[in-house]
Scaffold this motif. Structure first.
Motif, mmCIF file in Angstrom:
data_model
loop_
_atom_site.group_PDB
_atom_site.id
_atom_site.type_symbol
_atom_site.label_atom_id
_atom_site.label_comp_id
_atom_site.label_asym_id
_atom_site.label_seq_id
_atom_site.Cartn_x
_atom_site.Cartn_y
_atom_site.Cartn_z
ATOM 1 N N TYR A 96 -43.446 9.678 -33.922
ATOM 2 C CA TYR A 96 -44.084 10.506 -34.950
ATOM 3 C C TYR A 96 -43.990 11.993 -34.641
ATOM 4 O O TYR A 96 -43.686 12.802 -35.513
ATOM 5 C CB TYR A 96 -45.558 10.113 -35.107
ATOM 6 C CG TYR A 96 -46.334 11.060 -35.990
ATOM 7 C CD1 TYR A 96 -46.091 11.115 -37.360
ATOM 8 C CD2 TYR A 96 -47.291 11.911 -35.458
ATOM 9 C CE1 TYR A 96 -46.794 11.992 -38.179
ATOM 10 C CE2 TYR A 96 -47.998 12.791 -36.265
ATOM 11 C CZ TYR A 96 -47.746 12.827 -37.623
ATOM 12 O OH TYR A 96 -48.442 13.699 -38.416
ATOM 13 N N ALA A 102 -54.237 0.474 -41.844
ATOM 14 C CA ALA A 102 -52.803 0.530 -42.143
ATOM 15 C C ALA A 102 -52.525 0.312 -43.630
ATOM 16 O O ALA A 102 -51.586 0.892 -44.183
ATOM 17 C CB ALA A 102 -52.053 -0.500 -41.298
ATOM 18 N N VAL A 105 -50.915 0.296 -34.059
ATOM 19 C CA VAL A 105 -50.832 -0.154 -35.446
ATOM 20 C C VAL A 105 -50.422 1.000 -36.355
ATOM 21 O O VAL A 105 -49.565 0.856 -37.217
ATOM 22 C CB VAL A 105 -52.176 -0.761 -35.911
ATOM 23 C CG1 VAL A 105 -52.143 -1.122 -37.383
ATOM 24 C CG2 VAL A 105 -52.533 -1.966 -35.045
ATOM 25 N N CYS A 106 -51.050 2.154 -36.152
ATOM 26 C CA CYS A 106 -50.753 3.320 -36.972
ATOM 27 C C CYS A 106 -51.344 4.569 -36.310
ATOM 28 O O CYS A 106 -52.084 4.474 -35.341
ATOM 29 C CB CYS A 106 -51.298 3.164 -38.388
ATOM 30 S SG CYS A 106 -53.094 2.960 -38.481
ATOM 31 N N VAL A 124 -53.963 7.968 -42.847
ATOM 32 C CA VAL A 124 -52.838 7.457 -42.073
ATOM 33 C C VAL A 124 -51.682 8.429 -42.236
ATOM 34 O O VAL A 124 -51.325 8.798 -43.362
ATOM 35 C CB VAL A 124 -52.423 6.047 -42.540
ATOM 36 C CG1 VAL A 124 -51.161 5.584 -41.819
ATOM 37 C CG2 VAL A 124 -53.553 5.055 -42.319
ATOM 38 N N TYR A 145 -48.787 7.936 -40.053
ATOM 39 C CA TYR A 145 -47.583 7.245 -39.563
ATOM 40 C C TYR A 145 -47.905 5.789 -39.274
ATOM 41 O O TYR A 145 -48.965 5.470 -38.768
ATOM 42 C CB TYR A 145 -47.061 7.925 -38.291
ATOM 43 C CG TYR A 145 -45.740 7.371 -37.810
ATOM 44 C CD1 TYR A 145 -44.548 7.821 -38.352
ATOM 45 C CD2 TYR A 145 -45.702 6.406 -36.815
ATOM 46 C CE1 TYR A 145 -43.326 7.316 -37.925
ATOM 47 C CE2 TYR A 145 -44.486 5.888 -36.373
ATOM 48 C CZ TYR A 145 -43.314 6.350 -36.932
ATOM 49 O OH TYR A 145 -42.114 5.845 -36.505
ATOM 50 N N GLN A 146 -46.927 4.915 -39.591
ATOM 51 C CA GLN A 146 -47.049 3.508 -39.193
ATOM 52 C C GLN A 146 -45.686 2.879 -39.079
ATOM 53 O O GLN A 146 -44.715 3.363 -39.525
ATOM 54 C CB GLN A 146 -47.950 2.723 -40.121
ATOM 55 C CG GLN A 146 -47.637 2.769 -41.574
ATOM 56 C CD GLN A 146 -48.697 2.020 -42.353
ATOM 57 O OE1 GLN A 146 -49.085 0.919 -42.001
ATOM 58 N NE2 GLN A 146 -49.198 2.618 -43.408
#
Length: 142
Positions: free
Chosen positions: A10, A35, A73-74, A139, A141-142
């Motif tokens: 990221y 997420a 996860v994120c 959120v 980024y994931q």
């Protein structure tokens, strides 16, 4: 994927820091709600920040959310932090927490049980006047 690996995908700027953590209660389910964009807020008991001499979260901070196996996860970015008494939590905050039917009534039921158990670990009792550290996030980024 581990937190550091996700963070490095990221963000390439080593001057930007991040924290890693998982949600209490049911980390896998709650991380999944984050997420999916359903859970956009959380809260924790202010007393634990005092007891652990931990700084409060701040707007603009990043966190890698982990599941129960410490897998990333994120990544979220905190957008708002405020302190509120348990009994003053709003319908809006309960909805943003994303659990169950997303009502204040259900939020109270879930969180009274959670905080009662959490506070027992430090020999304290649940009280509706207790302060909560409330966070809102997005959120990134994931």
């Amino acid at each position: 994927m581990k937190a550091e690996e996700m963070w490095n995908k990221y963000c390439k700027d080593p001057s930007i820091s991040y924290d890693t953590w998982s949600f209490g209660g049911d980390p896998d389910h709650l991380a999944k709600l984050v997420a999916e964009g359903i859970k956009t807020a959380t809260c924790s008991a202010y007393v634990f920040y005092e007891l652990e001499d931990e700084k409060l979260p701040e707007e603009g901070e990043y966190s890698v959310i982990l599941d129960s196996q410490d897998e990333a996860v994120c990544i979220i970015k905190t957008t708002r932090v405020y302190i509120e008494s348990y009994h003053n939590i709003s319908e809006q905050h309960a909805y943003k927490e994303g659990e169950g039917k997303r009502t204040l009534e259900e939020w109270r039921k879930i969180h009274e049980k959670f905080f009662t158990e959490e506070l027992k670990s430090v020999n304290l009792e649940f009280n509706e006047d207790m302060k909560l550290v409330c966070e809102e996030f997005e959120v990134v980024y994931q």
